[in-house]
Design a protein around this motif. Structure first.
Motif, mmCIF file in Angstrom:
data_model
loop_
_atom_site.group_PDB
_atom_site.id
_atom_site.type_symbol
_atom_site.label_atom_id
_atom_site.label_comp_id
_atom_site.label_asym_id
_atom_site.label_seq_id
_atom_site.Cartn_x
_atom_site.Cartn_y
_atom_site.Cartn_z
ATOM 1 N N LYS A 14 0.837 -1.196 0.000
ATOM 2 C CA LYS A 14 0.000 0.000 0.000
ATOM 3 C C LYS A 14 0.877 1.254 0.000
ATOM 4 C CE LYS A 14 -3.402 2.670 2.556
ATOM 5 N NZ LYS A 14 -4.168 2.810 3.794
ATOM 6 N N GLN A 15 1.922 1.270 0.824
ATOM 7 C CA GLN A 15 2.803 2.435 0.859
ATOM 8 C C GLN A 15 3.498 2.627 -0.483
ATOM 9 O OE1 GLN A 15 3.024 4.810 3.370
ATOM 10 N NE2 GLN A 15 3.948 5.811 1.601
ATOM 11 N N ASP A 16 3.921 1.536 -1.116
ATOM 12 C CA ASP A 16 4.542 1.626 -2.441
ATOM 13 C C ASP A 16 3.569 2.200 -3.469
ATOM 14 O OD1 ASP A 16 6.853 0.584 -1.330
ATOM 15 O OD2 ASP A 16 6.602 -1.411 -2.225
ATOM 16 N N VAL A 17 2.300 1.788 -3.384
ATOM 17 C CA VAL A 17 1.274 2.327 -4.291
ATOM 18 C C VAL A 17 1.108 3.820 -4.064
ATOM 19 C CG1 VAL A 17 -1.208 2.345 -4.789
ATOM 20 C CG2 VAL A 17 0.010 0.161 -4.616
ATOM 21 N N LEU A 18 0.980 4.235 -2.815
ATOM 22 C CA LEU A 18 0.806 5.658 -2.518
ATOM 23 C C LEU A 18 2.020 6.472 -2.967
ATOM 24 C CD1 LEU A 18 -0.906 5.364 0.985
ATOM 25 C CD2 LEU A 18 -1.976 6.045 -1.196
ATOM 26 N N ASP A 19 3.220 5.909 -2.799
ATOM 27 C CA ASP A 19 4.426 6.598 -3.269
ATOM 28 C C ASP A 19 4.392 6.783 -4.783
ATOM 29 O OD1 ASP A 19 5.378 6.717 -0.673
ATOM 30 O OD2 ASP A 19 6.812 5.064 -0.922
ATOM 31 N N ARG A 20 3.973 5.740 -5.503
ATOM 32 C CA ARG A 20 3.915 5.843 -6.966
ATOM 33 C C ARG A 20 2.864 6.844 -7.395
ATOM 34 N NH1 ARG A 20 5.057 0.763 -10.279
ATOM 35 N NH2 ARG A 20 5.488 2.446 -11.707
ATOM 36 N N LEU A 21 1.726 6.863 -6.708
ATOM 37 C CA LEU A 21 0.684 7.827 -7.055
ATOM 38 C C LEU A 21 1.170 9.261 -6.843
ATOM 39 C CD1 LEU A 21 -2.416 5.950 -5.624
ATOM 40 C CD2 LEU A 21 -1.975 6.474 -8.035
ATOM 41 N N GLU A 22 2.013 9.469 -5.866
ATOM 42 C CA GLU A 22 2.569 10.807 -5.620
ATOM 43 C C GLU A 22 3.658 11.169 -6.622
ATOM 44 O OE1 GLU A 22 1.859 13.335 -3.584
ATOM 45 O OE2 GLU A 22 0.141 12.271 -2.751
ATOM 46 N N LYS A 23 4.492 10.196 -7.006
ATOM 47 C CA LYS A 23 5.708 10.509 -7.754
ATOM 48 C C LYS A 23 5.643 10.220 -9.247
ATOM 49 C CE LYS A 23 8.440 9.766 -3.642
ATOM 50 N NZ LYS A 23 9.201 8.801 -2.890
ATOM 51 N N GLU A 143 -4.961 -7.653 -4.027
ATOM 52 C CA GLU A 143 -6.023 -6.655 -3.855
ATOM 53 C C GLU A 143 -5.801 -5.851 -2.575
ATOM 54 O OE1 GLU A 143 -10.687 -6.473 -4.813
ATOM 55 O OE2 GLU A 143 -10.095 -8.105 -3.495
ATOM 56 N N LEU A 144 -5.634 -4.541 -2.739
ATOM 57 C CA LEU A 144 -5.391 -3.641 -1.614
ATOM 58 C C LEU A 144 -6.582 -2.735 -1.315
ATOM 59 C CD1 LEU A 144 -1.770 -2.531 -2.543
ATOM 60 C CD2 LEU A 144 -2.458 -4.334 -0.960
ATOM 61 N N MET A 145 -7.456 -2.540 -2.299
ATOM 62 C CA MET A 145 -8.653 -1.723 -2.121
ATOM 63 C C MET A 145 -9.813 -2.441 -2.774
ATOM 64 S SD MET A 145 -9.574 2.104 -3.597
ATOM 65 C CE MET A 145 -8.607 3.067 -2.444
ATOM 66 N N ARG A 146 -10.944 -2.422 -2.111
ATOM 67 C CA ARG A 146 -12.174 -2.988 -2.666
ATOM 68 C C ARG A 146 -13.318 -2.051 -2.300
ATOM 69 N NH1 ARG A 146 -13.058 -7.833 0.295
ATOM 70 N NH2 ARG A 146 -11.225 -8.633 -0.766
ATOM 71 N N ALA A 147 -14.183 -1.801 -3.275
ATOM 72 C CA ALA A 147 -15.345 -0.922 -3.059
ATOM 73 C C ALA A 147 -14.927 0.453 -2.532
ATOM 74 C CB ALA A 147 -16.373 -1.578 -2.143
ATOM 75 N N GLY A 148 -13.750 0.918 -2.951
ATOM 76 C CA GLY A 148 -13.286 2.247 -2.573
ATOM 77 C C GLY A 148 -12.680 2.344 -1.191
ATOM 78 N N GLU A 149 -12.507 1.206 -0.512
ATOM 79 C CA GLU A 149 -11.949 1.204 0.858
ATOM 80 C C GLU A 149 -10.650 0.410 0.872
ATOM 81 O OE1 GLU A 149 -13.227 2.812 3.524
ATOM 82 O OE2 GLU A 149 -14.858 3.583 2.277
ATOM 83 N N TRP A 150 -9.605 1.001 1.460
ATOM 84 C CA TRP A 150 -8.346 0.283 1.607
ATOM 85 C C TRP A 150 -8.572 -0.922 2.521
ATOM 86 C CZ3 TRP A 150 -4.490 1.179 -1.573
ATOM 87 C CH2 TRP A 150 -4.352 2.448 -2.144
ATOM 88 N N LEU A 151 -8.001 -2.042 2.172
ATOM 89 C CA LEU A 151 -8.127 -3.263 2.977
ATOM 90 C C LEU A 151 -7.028 -3.339 4.023
ATOM 91 C CD1 LEU A 151 -8.946 -5.761 0.104
ATOM 92 C CD2 LEU A 151 -10.544 -4.546 1.598
ATOM 93 N N VAL A 152 -5.995 -2.502 3.888
ATOM 94 C CA VAL A 152 -4.885 -2.474 4.844
ATOM 95 C C VAL A 152 -4.707 -1.063 5.363
ATOM 96 C CG1 VAL A 152 -3.644 -4.449 3.960
ATOM 97 C CG2 VAL A 152 -3.218 -2.207 2.967
#
Length: 152
Positions: A14-23, A143-152
């Motif tokens: 999840k943190q890697d995904v958020l980092d990629r979305l930022e960068k 799968e890290l998000m389902r139905a718009g909610e983070w699972l972790v």
């Protein structure tokens, strides 16, 4: 023989995904016309308020394909480090976009500011599903998000 790094924890993914979305600067965007004709293009984006904000010409297939359902698929990364996003996109006119969102978009794109261009429309994508994996050993828990909610 292929050796893989150990699978990342869900929290790390999840943190890697958020980092990629930022960068990251660009994302692959997939849409389909009402008769099923696919369209795949790269677009620049900014991660803004838990949505992806992109811009395209309103006459391009990507913008036209979003009416009426707004379904969209996005992919970041290469085949050995994938972030796959499924969501809905809404067109937003430049005059209707919050100033801070338009400013963030222009800043990330080196000053290109389409908010007053009549031929351009922003696309605001709200993720519903986010999946991330590097190798086969990460597929079971991708799968890290389902139905718009983070699972972790």
């Amino acid at each position: 023989m292929t050796t893989w790094e150990p699978a990342r924890s869900l929290e790390q993914r999840k943190q890697d995904v958020l980092d990629r979305l930022e960068k990251d600067e660009d994302v692959w965007v997939a849409t389909a016309s009402p008769d099923g004709e696919p369209c795949l293009v790269p677009l620049s984006f900014v991660w803004d308020r838990n949505t992806l904000l992109m811009c395209t010409r309103r006459t391009n297939p990507t913008a036209r394909n979003l009416t009426p359902a707004g379904e969209i698929r996005l992919t970041l990364g290469h085949t050995r480090d994938v972030v796959h996003i499924e969501g809905s996109a809404e067109p937003v006119e430049g005059r209707d976009l919050a100033t801070e969102s338009a400013d963030a978009f222009a800043a990330k794109l080196g000053g290109w500011d389409p908010r007053n261009g009549k031929s351009w429309v922003y696309l605001r994508v709200t993720p519903r599903v986010v999946k991330a994996w590097r190798e086969e050993n990460e597929l079971p828990d991708r799968e890290l998000m389902r139905a718009g909610e983070w699972l972790v």
